[in-house]
Every structure is written in structure tokens, then in C-alpha cells.
Design a protein around this motif. Sequence first.
Motif, PDB file in Angstrom:
ATOM      1  N   VAL A   1      58.628  10.022  40.748  1.00 28.55           N
ATOM      2  CA  VAL A   1      59.421  11.032  40.046  1.00 28.55           C
ATOM      3  C   VAL A   1      58.590  12.310  39.950  1.00 28.55           C
ATOM      4  CG1 VAL A   1      60.634  11.626  37.911  1.00 28.55           C
ATOM      5  CG2 VAL A   1      60.627   9.256  38.732  1.00 28.55           C
ATOM      6  N   ILE A   2      59.156  13.382  40.449  1.00 35.39           N
ATOM      7  CA  ILE A   2      58.447  14.663  40.438  1.00 35.39           C
ATOM      8  C   ILE A   2      58.464  15.247  39.019  1.00 35.39           C
ATOM      9  CG2 ILE A   2      58.523  17.059  41.290  1.00 35.39           C
ATOM     10  CD1 ILE A   2      57.519  15.023  43.356  1.00 35.39           C
ATOM     11  N   GLY A   3      57.318  15.805  38.605  1.00 34.12           N
ATOM     12  CA  GLY A   3      57.225  16.382  37.274  1.00 34.12           C
ATOM     13  C   GLY A   3      57.105  17.889  37.275  1.00 34.12           C
ATOM     14  N   ARG A   4      56.540  18.430  38.338  1.00 37.17           N
ATOM     15  CA  ARG A   4      56.313  19.884  38.408  1.00 37.17           C
ATOM     16  C   ARG A   4      56.883  20.418  39.715  1.00 37.17           C
ATOM     17  NH1 ARG A   4      51.362  22.826  39.478  1.00 37.17           N
ATOM     18  NH2 ARG A   4      50.084  20.990  39.173  1.00 37.17           N
ATOM     19  N   ALA A   5      57.645  21.493  39.606  1.00 33.86           N
ATOM     20  CA  ALA A   5      58.272  22.079  40.788  1.00 33.86           C
ATOM     21  C   ALA A   5      57.213  22.587  41.750  1.00 33.86           C
ATOM     22  CB  ALA A   5      59.200  23.226  40.376  1.00 33.86           C
ATOM     23  N   GLY A   6      57.582  22.601  43.024  1.00 30.46           N
ATOM     24  CA  GLY A   6      56.665  23.172  43.999  1.00 30.46           C
ATOM     25  C   GLY A   6      57.218  23.098  45.401  1.00 30.46           C
ATOM     26  N   ALA A   7      56.746  24.019  46.223  1.00 33.48           N
ATOM     27  CA  ALA A   7      57.028  23.984  47.658  1.00 33.48           C
ATOM     28  C   ALA A   7      55.700  24.143  48.377  1.00 33.48           C
ATOM     29  CB  ALA A   7      57.993  25.100  48.052  1.00 33.48           C
ATOM     30  N   ASP A   8      55.644  23.687  49.605  1.00 29.05           N
ATOM     31  CA  ASP A   8      54.421  23.776  50.409  1.00 29.05           C
ATOM     32  C   ASP A   8      53.218  23.224  49.628  1.00 29.05           C
ATOM     33  OD1 ASP A   8      55.819  25.098  52.562  1.00 29.05           O
ATOM     34  OD2 ASP A   8      55.831  26.888  51.293  1.00 29.05           O
ATOM     35  N   ILE A   9      53.406  22.058  49.070  1.00 28.61           N
ATOM     36  CA  ILE A   9      52.365  21.437  48.246  1.00 28.61           C
ATOM     37  C   ILE A   9      51.317  20.801  49.165  1.00 28.61           C
ATOM     38  CG2 ILE A   9      51.903  19.631  46.543  1.00 28.61           C
ATOM     39  CD1 ILE A   9      54.905  19.996  45.656  1.00 28.61           C
ATOM     40  N   ALA A  10      50.063  21.115  48.925  1.00 28.12           N
ATOM     41  CA  ALA A  10      48.984  20.529  49.723  1.00 28.12           C
ATOM     42  C   ALA A  10      48.787  19.060  49.314  1.00 28.12           C
ATOM     43  CB  ALA A  10      47.690  21.312  49.510  1.00 28.12           C
ATOM     44  N   GLU A  11      48.364  18.247  50.277  1.00 27.98           N
ATOM     45  CA  GLU A  11      48.128  16.833  49.956  1.00 27.98           C
ATOM     46  C   GLU A  11      47.163  16.694  48.783  1.00 27.98           C
ATOM     47  OE1 GLU A  11      47.450  13.885  53.054  1.00 27.98           O
ATOM     48  OE2 GLU A  11      48.262  15.302  54.524  1.00 27.98           O
ATOM     49  N   ALA A  12      46.153  17.564  48.740  1.00 28.60           N
ATOM     50  CA  ALA A  12      45.140  17.458  47.691  1.00 28.60           C
ATOM     51  C   ALA A  12      45.718  17.724  46.301  1.00 28.60           C
ATOM     52  CB  ALA A  12      43.991  18.426  47.976  1.00 28.60           C
ATOM     53  N   ASP A  13      46.819  18.471  46.258  1.00 25.43           N
ATOM     54  CA  ASP A  13      47.431  18.807  44.969  1.00 25.43           C
ATOM     55  C   ASP A  13      48.649  17.948  44.649  1.00 25.43           C
ATOM     56  OD1 ASP A  13      45.617  20.923  44.855  1.00 25.43           O
ATOM     57  OD2 ASP A  13      47.004  22.287  45.888  1.00 25.43           O
ATOM     58  N   ALA A  14      49.040  17.101  45.585  1.00 28.89           N
ATOM     59  CA  ALA A  14      50.357  16.448  45.503  1.00 28.89           C
ATOM     60  C   ALA A  14      50.530  15.630  44.229  1.00 28.89           C
ATOM     61  CB  ALA A  14      50.589  15.578  46.733  1.00 28.89           C
ATOM     62  N   LEU A  15      49.518  14.875  43.845  1.00 27.51           N
ATOM     63  CA  LEU A  15      49.694  13.991  42.683  1.00 27.51           C
ATOM     64  C   LEU A  15      49.839  14.785  41.384  1.00 27.51           C
ATOM     65  CD1 LEU A  15      47.401  10.909  43.438  1.00 27.51           C
ATOM     66  CD2 LEU A  15      49.851  11.218  43.878  1.00 27.51           C
ATOM     67  N   GLN A  16      49.382  16.045  41.400  1.00 25.79           N
ATOM     68  CA  GLN A  16      49.571  16.885  40.209  1.00 25.79           C
ATOM     69  C   GLN A  16      51.048  17.198  39.973  1.00 25.79           C
ATOM     70  OE1 GLN A  16      46.963  17.577  38.204  1.00 25.79           O
ATOM     71  NE2 GLN A  16      45.829  16.284  39.647  1.00 25.79           N
TER      72      GLN A  16
END
Length: 271
Positions: A134-149
Motif C-alpha cells: 500500500v502506497i503511503g506517499r505520492a510520487g513519480a519517477d521514484i528511485a529504487e533507493a527511495d522506493a520503500l519510503q
Amino acid sequence: LRLASYIEAGERRVGVVRGETVHRLADQRPLIEQIETGVDATGAADAGVPLSAVILEPPVRPRRNIVCVGWNYLAHFDEGKGKRGGGLQDGAEMPEHPAFFTKATFAAAGPFEDLPLHAHVTSKMDWEAELAVVIGRAGADIAEADALQHVFGYMVANDLSAREVQRRHGGQWFKGKSLDKCCPLGPVLVTRDEVPDPQALAIGCRVNGVEKQKASTAQMAFPITRIIAELSAGMTLLPGDVILTGTPGRCRLHPRSAGVPRRRRHRRDLD
Ligand code: MG
């Protein structure tokens, strides 16, 4: 936190599960509305209600189609070889990028509710245990390193699939996987902080007490970070979006069937 949406004495509630009881949150807005700002469970200090006394609903009712990864475990990919109606989906090798499709929002169902068999539409409703993100924070072009955030938490999902409907309508997935209530979710939504490594979770499925799937999320071809990075490339993910991460292969059948050619043992399509 282990969050639940449920019906208690006819009232729709949201709460936090502790052991076998569920405690009402002070904020009773639907969980999907609370996800963006974070869920505050500090007020949930009442005595609680036994889980057995409530009707569990899907922890979140998605606003947008449920996104699914078409195949993500090598064993499951192999099961589908030659059964995908040819073309793109029938390639002999695992693809370099995850395959995506969606289930309609009305596919969401509670974890234990009776489900329609849709017998007038399908005679082959199949099951697929999956880890849902379940996604908690909106985003596009999310880097793998930031994905879990961008992850709020995780649920159990069953990607119920009407196999011949998939085939009948051109080998697609959407119709065969979007019949009403063919996506049980829950029982709870577990927040990310409770899951230190989402790629080290047991995942399994039993049907009428018979173990059908038994695997680990460590076996995913595309880990959650990669799925989020690829899905969000040029496409904004929103809080409350639900992503199903694919299903493992099924357990080997009874030893008596071991000599039967694989294609006869596994009349199962891919996805
Ligand atoms: Mg699936």
C-alpha cells in the motif's frame, strides 16, 4: 501497527489490532484517507472488541484500480509457459521488466467474507496468494533507493482469477481478474515499520486445508523497490494505491501424479 477496517454492530469502523482484539482509532475516517498524514493510534486505548465479534472488511478500499505484477516468481512463470495464448505473454524467458495489469476497484473484498463464484461466467476460479503493498506517499519517477519510503504498509491478498475468462477475451487479464469481490485483502494492513525486510516473508496458500503454495518473498524476480521504480516511471502513484506483487508457483501435487506430464498436471494460466 496492524490496522483493520471492520463492521461492529452495524457501524463501519477503523481500528488497531492488538492480539485478538481490535481497538477503535480516535479518527474514524476511512483508512485510505488517513494514510497520507499517518495513522495515530495513541487514542485507541479502549478495552477493545474481540476480532471474532466483528466483520472484517478490506483494510483499505482502493480508489484506483489495484495494480498487479503479472508474474514475479520463476516457478509461477514456468507454470504458464505455452498457456498464454501465444504472443507477447508466451515468451520462453522471464521478461526484463515486470508485467503490469490491474483489477477493478470493486474486486476488493474482506478477508473472510463469502465470495460469489460467478458460475454463470466462469467455472475456473483460481487462487493466487500475494503480498500487497500500500502506497503511503505520492510520487513519480521514484528511485529504487527511495522506493520503500513511499510504502505505507503491507497486506495479504488473493488475486482470484477466472482463467477461461482470461482466455475467452483475447488472453487479457483485466476482465478475468476483475469480477466482483475477486480480490480478498487483509485481514490487516501492517505498517512498514513492522516489516524490517519485506523480501523475507513467508507466503502461502491453503485451499480446504490443502497446502497449495508455500514460498518466500525472497524468491521474487522483481523486488518491491524495483516494482515501485518501474511502475512510477512517468506515472504518479498516490497514497492508498494497492500493488499486488505476484504469486509464487504452486506446490508439487501428490506423489502419485509425479509421472504425469507437467502440462496435464498444471492446467493453469499465468499471471
Ligand atoms: Mg497475480
